[in-house]
Design a protein around this motif. Sequence first.
Motif: not given
Lengths: 416, 329
Positions: B46-48, B50-51, B53-55
């Motif tokens: 989930e954290l990956d 989230l990171f 998503r807008h890379a």
Amino acid sequence: MKVGFVTPRYGPEIMGGAESAARMLAEHLQARDGVEVEVFTTCALDHLTWKDELPPGVGELNGVRVRRFPSRAGRSAAFYGLDGRLRLAPREASLQEAERWVQLNGPVVPALVDALTRSDLDVVCFYPYLYYPTVRAIGRVPMPAVLHPAAHDEPALYLPVFGRTFASADALCYHTEAERRLVQQVYPETAATPQLVLGLGVATPPPARRPGGEVLGLGDRPYLVSVGRVDEHKGSVMLARFFAAYKERHPGPLALALVGPVAAEVPAHSDVVVTGVLDEQDKRDVVADALVAVSPSALESFSLVVLEAWTLGVPVMVNGTCGPTREHCEHAGGGLWFTSYEEFEVGLERLLADPGLRRTLGQAGRAYVDRHYRWPVLIDRYLAFLEGVLARGKGRRGSSERADQLARGRRAQALA
Amino acid sequence: MVEERLVAEPEGDHAQELVRRVMAEVHQEAARRRVEGGLQASELAELDELFARHAPVGAKGQRLADVLRHVDARSFVDPVVPVASKKAGGSALKRSIRSATQWYVGFVAHQVSQFAAAVSRALHVVDGELQAIHRELELVAPGPAPVLDLAGTHRVDGWWVAPVLAALDGVPGRVLHGGCGDGWLVEALGQRGCDAYGVDPRVDERTSRVDVRAEDVAEHLRGLAPASLGGVVLSGVLDGMAPAQRHQALEAALAALEEGGLLAIQAATPAAWDRPEAPGEVDLAPGRPLRTVGWEALCRRLEVAAEVREGPAGMDLLVLARARGQGAR
């Protein structure tokens, strides 16, 4: 010298990075003897609708003459469907699709373009690359055109319509080397265009008034701060979630303050304070007393908030996939970066556990700002650059024919 | 004579080094924690996600392994549809729909997840093989060549500068100075009314008053559009390049010139490199400088007529060539 600035929104109400940058540059330039600045913009405040909210016509703001034009169309509902489709493979979009994307994205202001082409400006500066006024006017203006792309690595940058926009600029002005490298990588034909890496100036912060913890209602609790629009696109939601995970594994008094206009809901957490917009003094007090300032956004072309934290001696942590903010940290030695939760956690542990490290990084950041990002130095460099652009005149690169010729040359080279 | 960094940042040097060191430790410790699995796999995913998503879109600077981490994070399709609702009764309605369709959704989600995991595994194999190839290539590929001024003539009164300035008069476009240092030649050209810019990996462009860029010269030459320049001056750039690198850089420079444009090369001679006071960089450079006859042979190979002049001290030489335009080559 009569300098024009073209930007889709203009005014102190605008929080957008590129628009704020344009206004700051225009105002500092206007303050110099022998320079007259005129801004060409719309009546819009909201970049999602481009709705006309300010009166059209000529006015003055902080000594700068501002000409506002009503939009014939704002952002169309059809934009979102097309954008969603094109962003999957922007390089594969046809020129017609990309042209339509610009039109639907708005603000459609042909009157601005016409007025610009008839104006008596010596040089015109477009800010940013992304919108109708720049795309439609840059190849048509009779005077030398400087493009401030304010580009970051987003799908739109790869749409074919912008090749002509970049190639039509007589000169380019970037915020950071990372931005220049990005644009040159996507549009190699800009390599020989006259250009400058300028950045933005940072003002000396006002003196402290009260403790930041008091402003936030946190008392003496230690805290991290993140300044900027609280928005999913700006990484605020990710930061709040990372912070919550960090707190689960590191219980204690540490809090996180998100300071700025709220455009997205952040998951509620007892240690996260969302302040909304603060006045400059309160913002300064909050940042100055933070242990670390975090910039979670991957899409920044400069990031004033990082530099503002450094002027207060506060170290930063930035998103490692954001070229410009990471470049600031590497050049200044003023902060760390993260590209995963684990790096966020370990980096934060290091910073929080070591006041000496925080102090060293904060001081290095402040020295970096003093060396490169004070307005008098920047305006000297920018004026010298504009004088060069003016002396060079409307170059051959400035014509659409030349832009097309270069593009044809590239295609031929690629085929060969 | 070798300039490490033309515009030093003395106050920042210590902090830059400190940040480099701390970040190396952070990377190492973060990698260790990922392997040891400190977080639940689902939470990490989930954290990956989230990171990621807008890379940024571009993959430059990102390793395939990093991108794959985000692919891994997204390869799990959650069959448990969220049921929260702001409308009265909405949650109950959603919950009943979820219950009714759970088996079907779960079946499809399971297959999609399996497919994504299989693709991800295959990409990890590709990544492993690419890394192995990369390691082998590193052994044979020449590294970047340093920009060197072994003859001490990279200054406006250098013997080769006057003839170059004269030859550049009236060239049909901008002039590029590769190996521009602090922009001394760009400035001199500007004073003569010539539109010029410079490229040099050693410069700090934020402090320069002229158009200079911190970039590898060979890379810059490769990126130039055809016939986009009136002149190219390369000083101390080609000396240490491997033969193939040098050939490619010259081809790129010639292609970037308009018809009638000037290519000027200032390069050290082998004698300059053999002096005991020559810096260590010459020993580490991928290639060796050419003699006069070597330059003549290279220009013949490139089908360009050139004049080669040797400097008064025999430590460097100047090659002048006129481009014949794209059609002529």
